[in-house]
Motif scaffolding. Structure first.
Motif, PDB file in Angstrom:
ATOM      1  N   LYS A   8       0.560   6.755  -5.196  1.00  0.00           N
ATOM      2  CA  LYS A   8      -0.708   6.281  -4.646  1.00  0.00           C
ATOM      3  C   LYS A   8      -0.957   4.813  -4.970  1.00  0.00           C
ATOM      4  O   LYS A   8      -1.408   4.044  -4.110  1.00  0.00           O
ATOM      5  N   ALA A   9      -0.656   4.390  -6.197  1.00  0.00           N
ATOM      6  CA  ALA A   9      -0.882   2.995  -6.576  1.00  0.00           C
ATOM      7  C   ALA A   9      -0.022   2.057  -5.746  1.00  0.00           C
ATOM      8  O   ALA A   9      -0.477   0.999  -5.287  1.00  0.00           O
ATOM      9  N   ASP A  10       1.251   2.440  -5.526  1.00  0.00           N
ATOM     10  CA  ASP A  10       2.138   1.614  -4.712  1.00  0.00           C
ATOM     11  C   ASP A  10       1.690   1.593  -3.257  1.00  0.00           C
ATOM     12  O   ASP A  10       1.764   0.551  -2.590  1.00  0.00           O
ATOM     13  N   LEU A  11       1.229   2.739  -2.768  1.00  0.00           N
ATOM     14  CA  LEU A  11       0.753   2.822  -1.393  1.00  0.00           C
ATOM     15  C   LEU A  11      -0.462   1.933  -1.192  1.00  0.00           C
ATOM     16  O   LEU A  11      -0.551   1.185  -0.206  1.00  0.00           O
ATOM     17  N   THR A  12      -1.388   1.972  -2.128  1.00  0.00           N
ATOM     18  CA  THR A  12      -2.590   1.144  -2.036  1.00  0.00           C
ATOM     19  C   THR A  12      -2.243  -0.330  -2.092  1.00  0.00           C
ATOM     20  O   THR A  12      -2.721  -1.133  -1.274  1.00  0.00           O
ATOM     21  N   ALA A  13      -1.401  -0.705  -3.045  1.00  0.00           N
ATOM     22  CA  ALA A  13      -1.021  -2.112  -3.197  1.00  0.00           C
ATOM     23  C   ALA A  13      -0.332  -2.633  -1.942  1.00  0.00           C
ATOM     24  O   ALA A  13      -0.652  -3.724  -1.440  1.00  0.00           O
ATOM     25  N   THR A  14       0.611  -1.849  -1.418  1.00  0.00           N
ATOM     26  CA  THR A  14       1.337  -2.294  -0.231  1.00  0.00           C
ATOM     27  C   THR A  14       0.413  -2.384   0.975  1.00  0.00           C
ATOM     28  O   THR A  14       0.480  -3.350   1.751  1.00  0.00           O
ATOM     29  N   SER A  15      -0.464  -1.400   1.145  1.00  0.00           N
ATOM     30  CA  SER A  15      -1.401  -1.424   2.274  1.00  0.00           C
ATOM     31  C   SER A  15      -2.314  -2.638   2.217  1.00  0.00           C
ATOM     32  O   SER A  15      -2.574  -3.293   3.235  1.00  0.00           O
ATOM     33  N   LEU A  16      -2.797  -2.962   1.021  1.00  0.00           N
ATOM     34  CA  LEU A  16      -3.674  -4.126   0.867  1.00  0.00           C
ATOM     35  C   LEU A  16      -2.923  -5.426   1.105  1.00  0.00           C
ATOM     36  O   LEU A  16      -3.453  -6.367   1.714  1.00  0.00           O
ATOM     37  N   PHE A  61      -7.127  -4.592  14.749  1.00  0.00           N
ATOM     38  CA  PHE A  61      -7.640  -3.292  15.173  1.00  0.00           C
ATOM     39  C   PHE A  61      -6.887  -2.158  14.491  1.00  0.00           C
ATOM     40  O   PHE A  61      -7.480  -1.138  14.119  1.00  0.00           O
ATOM     41  N   ILE A  62      -5.587  -2.327  14.300  1.00  0.00           N
ATOM     42  CA  ILE A  62      -4.789  -1.293  13.653  1.00  0.00           C
ATOM     43  C   ILE A  62      -5.207  -1.138  12.188  1.00  0.00           C
ATOM     44  O   ILE A  62      -5.224  -0.025  11.650  1.00  0.00           O
ATOM     45  N   ILE A  63      -5.558  -2.225  11.529  1.00  0.00           N
ATOM     46  CA  ILE A  63      -6.071  -2.132  10.159  1.00  0.00           C
ATOM     47  C   ILE A  63      -7.355  -1.306  10.143  1.00  0.00           C
ATOM     48  O   ILE A  63      -7.542  -0.426   9.293  1.00  0.00           O
ATOM     49  N   ALA A  64      -8.253  -1.591  11.097  1.00  0.00           N
ATOM     50  CA  ALA A  64      -9.491  -0.809  11.184  1.00  0.00           C
ATOM     51  C   ALA A  64      -9.178   0.659  11.431  1.00  0.00           C
ATOM     52  O   ALA A  64      -9.804   1.550  10.844  1.00  0.00           O
ATOM     53  N   HIS A  65      -8.209   0.909  12.286  1.00  0.00           N
ATOM     54  CA  HIS A  65      -7.805   2.278  12.577  1.00  0.00           C
ATOM     55  C   HIS A  65      -7.300   2.983  11.322  1.00  0.00           C
ATOM     56  O   HIS A  65      -7.676   4.116  11.026  1.00  0.00           O
ATOM     57  N   ASP A  66      -6.431   2.304  10.545  1.00  0.00           N
ATOM     58  CA  ASP A  66      -5.944   2.895   9.299  1.00  0.00           C
ATOM     59  C   ASP A  66      -7.091   3.129   8.319  1.00  0.00           C
ATOM     60  O   ASP A  66      -7.106   4.130   7.591  1.00  0.00           O
ATOM     61  N   ALA A  67      -8.043   2.220   8.306  1.00  0.00           N
ATOM     62  CA  ALA A  67      -9.197   2.386   7.417  1.00  0.00           C
ATOM     63  C   ALA A  67     -10.004   3.623   7.802  1.00  0.00           C
ATOM     64  O   ALA A  67     -10.547   4.321   6.936  1.00  0.00           O
ATOM     65  N   MET A  68     -10.074   3.919   9.100  1.00  0.00           N
ATOM     66  CA  MET A  68     -10.785   5.120   9.548  1.00  0.00           C
ATOM     67  C   MET A  68     -10.148   6.379   8.983  1.00  0.00           C
ATOM     68  O   MET A  68     -10.841   7.371   8.719  1.00  0.00           O
ATOM     69  N   HIS A  69      -8.839   6.338   8.798  1.00  0.00           N
ATOM     70  CA  HIS A  69      -8.125   7.485   8.243  1.00  0.00           C
ATOM     71  C   HIS A  69      -7.962   7.385   6.724  1.00  0.00           C
ATOM     72  O   HIS A  69      -7.254   8.202   6.130  1.00  0.00           O
ATOM     73  N   GLY A  70      -8.605   6.390   6.126  1.00  0.00           N
ATOM     74  CA  GLY A  70      -8.591   6.268   4.672  1.00  0.00           C
ATOM     75  C   GLY A  70      -7.279   5.808   4.083  1.00  0.00           C
ATOM     76  O   GLY A  70      -7.037   6.010   2.881  1.00  0.00           O
ATOM     77  N   SER A  71      -6.422   5.161   4.864  1.00  0.00           N
ATOM     78  CA  SER A  71      -5.099   4.819   4.371  1.00  0.00           C
ATOM     79  C   SER A  71      -4.923   3.362   3.982  1.00  0.00           C
ATOM     80  O   SER A  71      -3.844   2.970   3.545  1.00  0.00           O
ATOM     81  N   VAL A  72      -5.959   2.540   4.119  1.00  0.00           N
ATOM     82  CA  VAL A  72      -5.855   1.163   3.622  1.00  0.00           C
ATOM     83  C   VAL A  72      -6.076   1.146   2.115  1.00  0.00           C
ATOM     84  O   VAL A  72      -5.328   0.516   1.364  1.00  0.00           O
ATOM     85  N   VAL A  73      -7.116   1.850   1.670  1.00  0.00           N
ATOM     86  CA  VAL A  73      -7.378   2.000   0.231  1.00  0.00           C
ATOM     87  C   VAL A  73      -7.539   3.498  -0.028  1.00  0.00           C
ATOM     88  O   VAL A  73      -8.661   4.012  -0.051  1.00  0.00           O
ATOM     89  N   PRO A  74      -6.441   4.226  -0.200  1.00  0.00           N
ATOM     90  CA  PRO A  74      -6.520   5.687  -0.340  1.00  0.00           C
ATOM     91  C   PRO A  74      -7.473   6.132  -1.440  1.00  0.00           C
ATOM     92  O   PRO A  74      -7.475   5.601  -2.548  1.00  0.00           O
ATOM     93  N   GLY A  75      -8.330   7.105  -1.097  1.00  0.00           N
ATOM     94  CA  GLY A  75      -9.273   7.649  -2.066  1.00  0.00           C
ATOM     95  C   GLY A  75     -10.531   6.830  -2.268  1.00  0.00           C
ATOM     96  O   GLY A  75     -11.370   7.193  -3.104  1.00  0.00           O
ATOM     97  N   ARG A  76     -10.693   5.733  -1.503  1.00  0.00           N
ATOM     98  CA  ARG A  76     -11.872   4.861  -1.661  1.00  0.00           C
ATOM     99  C   ARG A  76     -12.555   4.690  -0.307  1.00  0.00           C
ATOM    100  O   ARG A  76     -12.347   3.684   0.378  1.00  0.00           O
TER     101      ARG A  76
END
Length: 242
Positions: A8-16, A61-76
């Motif tokens: 999760k930490a790596d996923l969050t860091a990479t997404s950001l 727009f794709i960043i916004a889309h990922d944010a809608m699914h909670g995947s830009v900052v997982p768990g936040r």
């Protein structure tokens, strides 16, 4: 490693990092186009800048889309909402609340009459409905105000204000064609399951350039909606081209 195996930490860091890179690149080209670009003296550079802004607007727009699914900052969820609203403002002043409600309805009712992104008509009518779903009176009032303020600030460079709305408009067409119409149009070939979505049989570089993998891996997105765009290729099993 599977699509869900990244810590999760790596996923969050990479997404950001990925999201921040897209936003920074868009801002750099935006500022350059409005304040520093001399299109008459450097037409090739102006075209490259314009095309870059169009592609990066798709990325916003794709960043916004990922944010809608909670995947830009997982768990936040609040952080995702803040990021989503930021990029939607940069893109075209869209409302995060309206966008996320409509998009979740799309996932629940993909390819049906209850899907706000779906239409039984041809691509032109479908695109008109697609835009009408998200572009309301709020955006219709806000965008002219922003354009006017820009024109006043830029003075004799007011013509360069087109480097904001036009790439956004072209990006909306790109998003519609590769991220909505081609994956969800009925009658072209059979859908693999109840998601009424298909993935395009295109290479990964083309998939990235057209719609940040939401054309090449659209069915995979419906199967794994919380996977960020940059990991969608990892969701496909070897040899699967559906």
């Amino acid at each position: 490693m599977s699509a869900h195996a990244l810590p999760k930490a790596d996923l969050t860091a990479t997404s950001l990092i990925v999201s921040g890179g897209i936003i920074a690149a868009w801002l750099a080209l935006h500022v350059h186009a409005l304040w520093f670009l001399d299109a008459a003296a450097h037409p090739i550079l102006a075209i490259a800048n314009f095309l870059g802004l169009t592609w990066l607007s798709v990325g916003l727009f794709i960043i916004a889309h990922d944010a809608m699914h909670g995947s830009v900052v997982p768990g936040r969820p609040r952080a995702n909402a803040a990021m989503g609203q930021l990029v939607l403002w940069l893109y075209a002043g869209f409302s995060w609340r309206k966008m996320i409600v409509k998009h979740m309805a799309h996932h629940r009712h993909a390819g049906t009459d209850d899907d706000p992104d779906f239409d039984h008509g041809g691509p032109v009518r479908w695109y008109a409905r697609f835009i009408g779903t998200y572009f309301g009176w709020r955006e219709g009032l806000l965008l002219p105000v922003i354009v006017t303020v820009y024109a006043l600030i830029l003075g004799d460079r007011w013509m360069y204000v087109v480097f904001w709305p036009l790439p956004s408009i072209l990006a909306s067409i790109q998003l519609f064609v590769f991220g909505t119409w081609l994956p969800h149009r009925p009658g072209h070939d059979a859908f693999p399951d109840r998601h009424n979505a298909r993935s395009s049989r295109i290479s990964d570089p083309v998939s990235l350039l057209t719609c940040f993998h939401f054309g090449g891996y659209h069915h995979e997105h419906h199967l794994h909606p919380t996977v960020p765009w940059w990991r969608l290729p990892s969701t496909r099993t070897k040899g699967d081209t559906a």
